[in-house]
Each structure stands twice: as structure tokens, then as C-alpha cells.
Design a protein around this motif. Structure first.
Motif, PDB file in Angstrom:
ATOM      1  N   GLY A   1      -2.857  -8.324   2.499  1.00  0.00           N
ATOM      2  CA  GLY A   1      -2.700  -7.007   3.099  1.00  0.00           C
ATOM      3  C   GLY A   1      -3.100  -5.871   2.183  1.00  0.00           C
ATOM      4  N   GLN A   2      -4.034  -6.107   1.273  1.00  0.00           N
ATOM      5  CA  GLN A   2      -4.512  -5.127   0.306  1.00  0.00           C
ATOM      6  C   GLN A   2      -3.372  -4.570  -0.551  1.00  0.00           C
ATOM      7  OE1 GLN A   2      -7.456  -2.333   1.593  1.00  0.00           O
ATOM      8  NE2 GLN A   2      -8.330  -3.755   3.067  1.00  0.00           N
ATOM      9  N   ALA A   3      -2.390  -5.421  -0.793  1.00  0.00           N
ATOM     10  CA  ALA A   3      -1.302  -5.087  -1.706  1.00  0.00           C
ATOM     11  C   ALA A   3      -1.705  -5.536  -3.110  1.00  0.00           C
ATOM     12  CB  ALA A   3      -0.011  -5.773  -1.272  1.00  0.00           C
ATOM     13  N   LEU A   4      -0.917  -5.132  -4.090  1.00  0.00           N
ATOM     14  CA  LEU A   4      -1.200  -5.444  -5.493  1.00  0.00           C
ATOM     15  C   LEU A   4      -0.087  -6.327  -6.044  1.00  0.00           C
ATOM     16  CD1 LEU A   4      -2.853  -4.913  -8.120  1.00  0.00           C
ATOM     17  CD2 LEU A   4      -1.440  -2.856  -8.434  1.00  0.00           C
ATOM     18  N   LEU A   5      -0.456  -7.484  -6.574  1.00  0.00           N
ATOM     19  CA  LEU A   5       0.493  -8.392  -7.210  1.00  0.00           C
ATOM     20  C   LEU A   5       0.484  -8.114  -8.715  1.00  0.00           C
ATOM     21  CD1 LEU A   5       2.270 -11.058  -7.064  1.00  0.00           C
ATOM     22  CD2 LEU A   5       0.185 -12.193  -7.763  1.00  0.00           C
ATOM     23  N   CYS A   6       1.622  -7.731  -9.248  1.00  0.00           N
ATOM     24  CA  CYS A   6       1.730  -7.436 -10.688  1.00  0.00           C
ATOM     25  C   CYS A   6       2.621  -8.476 -11.350  1.00  0.00           C
ATOM     26  CB  CYS A   6       2.330  -6.046 -10.906  1.00  0.00           C
ATOM     27  SG  CYS A   6       1.361  -4.715 -10.198  1.00  0.00           S
ATOM     28  N   ARG A   7       2.210  -8.919 -12.523  1.00  0.00           N
ATOM     29  CA  ARG A   7       3.013  -9.849 -13.321  1.00  0.00           C
ATOM     30  C   ARG A   7       3.575  -9.092 -14.510  1.00  0.00           C
ATOM     31  NH1 ARG A   7      -1.439 -12.710 -11.725  1.00  0.00           N
ATOM     32  NH2 ARG A   7      -0.975 -14.445 -10.340  1.00  0.00           N
TER      33      ARG A   7
ATOM     34  N   ASN B   1      -8.200  -3.840  -3.459  1.00  0.00           N
ATOM     35  CA  ASN B   1      -9.137  -4.875  -3.042  1.00  0.00           C
ATOM     36  C   ASN B   1     -10.169  -5.022  -4.153  1.00  0.00           C
ATOM     37  OD1 ASN B   1     -10.301  -6.826  -1.475  1.00  0.00           O
ATOM     38  ND2 ASN B   1     -11.380  -5.404  -0.142  1.00  0.00           N
ATOM     39  N   GLY B   2      -9.700  -5.440  -5.335  1.00  0.00           N
ATOM     40  CA  GLY B   2     -10.563  -5.515  -6.501  1.00  0.00           C
ATOM     41  C   GLY B   2     -10.532  -4.237  -7.318  1.00  0.00           C
ATOM     42  N   SER B   3     -10.272  -3.128  -6.664  1.00  0.00           N
ATOM     43  CA  SER B   3     -10.047  -1.846  -7.334  1.00  0.00           C
ATOM     44  C   SER B   3      -9.007  -1.094  -6.499  1.00  0.00           C
ATOM     45  CB  SER B   3     -11.338  -1.038  -7.459  1.00  0.00           C
ATOM     46  OG  SER B   3     -11.831  -0.708  -6.180  1.00  0.00           O
ATOM     47  N   LEU B   4      -8.392  -0.099  -7.095  1.00  0.00           N
ATOM     48  CA  LEU B   4      -7.327   0.628  -6.422  1.00  0.00           C
ATOM     49  C   LEU B   4      -7.878   1.919  -5.820  1.00  0.00           C
ATOM     50  CD1 LEU B   4      -4.365   0.928  -5.684  1.00  0.00           C
ATOM     51  CD2 LEU B   4      -3.982   1.940  -7.918  1.00  0.00           C
TER      52      LEU B   4
ATOM     53  N   ALA C   1      -5.385  -0.306 -11.474  1.00  0.00           N
ATOM     54  CA  ALA C   1      -4.387  -1.295 -11.049  1.00  0.00           C
ATOM     55  C   ALA C   1      -3.364  -1.562 -12.152  1.00  0.00           C
ATOM     56  CB  ALA C   1      -5.077  -2.592 -10.640  1.00  0.00           C
ATOM     57  N   SER C   2      -3.822  -1.686 -13.398  1.00  0.00           N
ATOM     58  CA  SER C   2      -2.878  -1.944 -14.488  1.00  0.00           C
ATOM     59  C   SER C   2      -1.954  -0.750 -14.706  1.00  0.00           C
ATOM     60  CB  SER C   2      -3.622  -2.297 -15.775  1.00  0.00           C
ATOM     61  OG  SER C   2      -4.493  -1.261 -16.151  1.00  0.00           O
ATOM     62  N   ALA C   3      -2.485   0.471 -14.588  1.00  0.00           N
ATOM     63  CA  ALA C   3      -1.643   1.662 -14.731  1.00  0.00           C
ATOM     64  C   ALA C   3      -0.651   1.758 -13.581  1.00  0.00           C
ATOM     65  CB  ALA C   3      -2.507   2.913 -14.797  1.00  0.00           C
ATOM     66  N   ALA C   4      -1.068   1.358 -12.380  1.00  0.00           N
ATOM     67  CA  ALA C   4      -0.154   1.363 -11.236  1.00  0.00           C
ATOM     68  C   ALA C   4       0.982   0.378 -11.455  1.00  0.00           C
ATOM     69  CB  ALA C   4      -0.917   1.021  -9.956  1.00  0.00           C
TER      70      ALA C   4
ATOM     71  N   PRO D   1       0.806  -1.223   0.000  1.00  0.00           N
ATOM     72  CA  PRO D   1       0.000   0.000   0.000  1.00  0.00           C
ATOM     73  C   PRO D   1       0.847   1.286   0.000  1.00  0.00           C
ATOM     74  CG  PRO D   1      -1.048  -1.611   1.401  1.00  0.00           C
ATOM     75  CD  PRO D   1       0.301  -2.187   1.000  1.00  0.00           C
ATOM     76  N   ILE D   2       2.012   1.247   0.614  1.00  0.00           N
ATOM     77  CA  ILE D   2       2.892   2.426   0.601  1.00  0.00           C
ATOM     78  C   ILE D   2       3.406   2.667  -0.818  1.00  0.00           C
ATOM     79  CG2 ILE D   2       5.042   3.414   1.484  1.00  0.00           C
ATOM     80  CD1 ILE D   2       2.767   3.287   3.566  1.00  0.00           C
ATOM     81  N   SER D   3       3.820   1.608  -1.531  1.00  0.00           N
ATOM     82  CA  SER D   3       4.254   1.746  -2.924  1.00  0.00           C
ATOM     83  C   SER D   3       3.108   2.254  -3.790  1.00  0.00           C
ATOM     84  CB  SER D   3       4.743   0.408  -3.480  1.00  0.00           C
ATOM     85  OG  SER D   3       5.872  -0.033  -2.788  1.00  0.00           O
ATOM     86  N   LEU D   4       1.921   1.720  -3.553  1.00  0.00           N
ATOM     87  CA  LEU D   4       0.758   2.178  -4.306  1.00  0.00           C
ATOM     88  C   LEU D   4       0.488   3.655  -4.037  1.00  0.00           C
ATOM     89  CD1 LEU D   4      -1.609  -0.894  -3.887  1.00  0.00           C
ATOM     90  CD2 LEU D   4      -0.279  -0.237  -5.901  1.00  0.00           C
TER      91      LEU D   4
END
Length: 111
Positions: free
Chosen positions: A102-108, A58-61, A81-84, A37-40
Motif C-alpha cells: 500500500g505504498q507504506a514504508l517499513l522501517c527497521r 515506492n522506492g522513494s518518498l 525514507a531514512s529521515a522519515a 501514507p498518513i504517518s508519512l
């Protein structure tokens, strides 16, 4: 003698061609990166609202700032999320994203 040189030359060229065909092509590696969340918050501050300091996926940013009363956070906007993912790892090609703990975002990415 000339015929031997031509035959050996043709054989050498055929071998080189066979090695070139059988050599595996370089493949891009796929990596997964978890953005907290801090990176976001960095993305939110730069792209959504300059007062943002934290972001939750959590499904949306959702972008938030700390409240002035010290009672938590205040929603200040919604991001992509994709732009993030693209913003937080500009040297890689974005592939997909998912919810992390932890409401973090996993990016591939493909790198």
C-alpha cells in the motif's frame, strides 16, 4: 584457620568472576514498524512542505497534498525514507527501510 579463610575467599571471588563472564550481555532488540501514507504525511508536513498531508513510498518518498478540486493528490516534494524513519520513531536507532504494501514504508529499528 587463616589459610582456610583465604582459600574460601579466593574460591568465592573466582566463582563470582565466572558468573560475571558467563552472564549474557543485554542485546538490543530489532523491531519492524510499518508507517502508513498518513504517518508519512506527518513527516512530509514537518520536514518537506507544510501543505503535505500524505506521503507515498515506492522506492522513494513522495510527499503530496489533497488537490483543491477534489480529484486526488498533488505532488509537493520529495523526502528521505531514512529521515522519515528516524523522525517517526525518535526513541530508536534507525537500521534500514523497505517497501511495504500500500505504498507504506517499513522501517527497521534497534530498541
Amino acid at each position: 584457620m587463616t589459610r582456610r579463610v583465604l582459600t574460601l575467599s579466593a574460591a568465592a571471588i573466582a566463582c563470582l568472576g565466572a558468573f560475571a563472564i558467563s552472564a549474557p550481555a543485554a542485546q538490543a532488540a530489532e523491531v519492524e514498524v510499518v508507517h502508513s501514507p498518513i504517518s508519512l504525511g506527518d513527516y512530509c508536513s514537518a520536514q518537506v512542505n507544510s501543505s503535505s498531508t500524505i506521503g507515498f513510498y515506492n522506492g522513494s518518498l513522495a510527499c503530496h497534498r489533497w488537490s483543491t478540486t477534489g480529484t486526488g493528490t498533488v505532488h509537493v516534494g520529495t523526502g528521505s525514507a531514512s529521515a522519515a524513519c528516524a523522525y517517526l520513531y525518535p526513541g530508536a536507532t534507525y537500521l534500514s527501510h523497505a517497501q511495504a504494501t500500500g505504498q507504506a514504508l517499513l522501517c527497521r529499528y534497534s530498541v
